[in-house]
Scaffold this motif. Structure first.
Motif, PDB file in Angstrom:
ATOM      1  N   ASN A  86     -44.107  44.416  -3.526  1.00  0.00           N
ATOM      2  CA  ASN A  86     -44.424  45.129  -2.305  1.00  0.00           C
ATOM      3  C   ASN A  86     -45.860  45.637  -2.405  1.00  0.00           C
ATOM      4  O   ASN A  86     -46.198  46.398  -3.318  1.00  0.00           O
ATOM      5  CB  ASN A  86     -43.439  46.267  -2.125  1.00  0.00           C
ATOM      6  CG  ASN A  86     -43.522  46.892  -0.756  1.00  0.00           C
ATOM      7  OD1 ASN A  86     -44.429  46.582   0.019  1.00  0.00           O
ATOM      8  ND2 ASN A  86     -42.590  47.779  -0.470  1.00  0.00           N
ATOM      9  N   ASN A 125     -47.295  47.854  -0.775  1.00  0.00           N
ATOM     10  CA  ASN A 125     -47.400  49.280  -0.480  1.00  0.00           C
ATOM     11  C   ASN A 125     -47.228  50.153  -1.723  1.00  0.00           C
ATOM     12  O   ASN A 125     -47.426  51.356  -1.647  1.00  0.00           O
ATOM     13  CB  ASN A 125     -46.361  49.690   0.589  1.00  0.00           C
ATOM     14  CG  ASN A 125     -46.658  49.017   1.916  1.00  0.00           C
ATOM     15  OD1 ASN A 125     -47.805  48.714   2.218  1.00  0.00           O
ATOM     16  ND2 ASN A 125     -45.610  48.790   2.691  1.00  0.00           N
ATOM     17  N   ASN A 126     -46.808  49.576  -2.838  1.00  0.00           N
ATOM     18  CA  ASN A 126     -46.577  50.374  -4.051  1.00  0.00           C
ATOM     19  C   ASN A 126     -47.855  50.666  -4.741  1.00  0.00           C
ATOM     20  O   ASN A 126     -48.665  50.226  -5.226  1.00  0.00           O
ATOM     21  CB  ASN A 126     -45.597  49.684  -4.991  1.00  0.00           C
ATOM     22  CG  ASN A 126     -44.188  49.794  -4.439  1.00  0.00           C
ATOM     23  OD1 ASN A 126     -43.908  50.623  -3.594  1.00  0.00           O
ATOM     24  ND2 ASN A 126     -43.328  48.946  -4.945  1.00  0.00           N
TER      25      ASN A 126
END
Length: 74
Positions: free
Chosen positions: A71, A73-74
């Motif tokens: 991901n 967004n991490n």
């Protein structure tokens, strides 16, 4: 002259059939498919069984598992 001993399965069936009262020839006819007249399609059934074992074995090995994407967004 060669003397051959009976197979393990035949010996086991003969000994087991004595204890349960079922003739060994009847048990062997079930095992070989003669009683159900399946000896003609046994190779097909064996092939289908082999394919099933291959598919389930590959599935359980995890070679074709879902790929997890990272991901961003991490």
């Amino acid at each position: 002259m060669e003397v051959r001993s009976p197979g393990i399965l035949t010996t086991f069936v003969r000994e087991w059939s004595v204890s349960i009262g079922v003739p060994a020839s009847f048990l062997l006819s079930i095992h070989t498919g003669e009683i159900f007249h399946l000896q003609g399609i046994y190779p097909i059934l064996n092939g289908l069984g082999l394919l099933g074992l291959l598919v389930t074995g590959l599935n359980m090995s995890g070679l074709f598992g879902k790929k997890t994407r990272q991901n961003p967004n991490n």
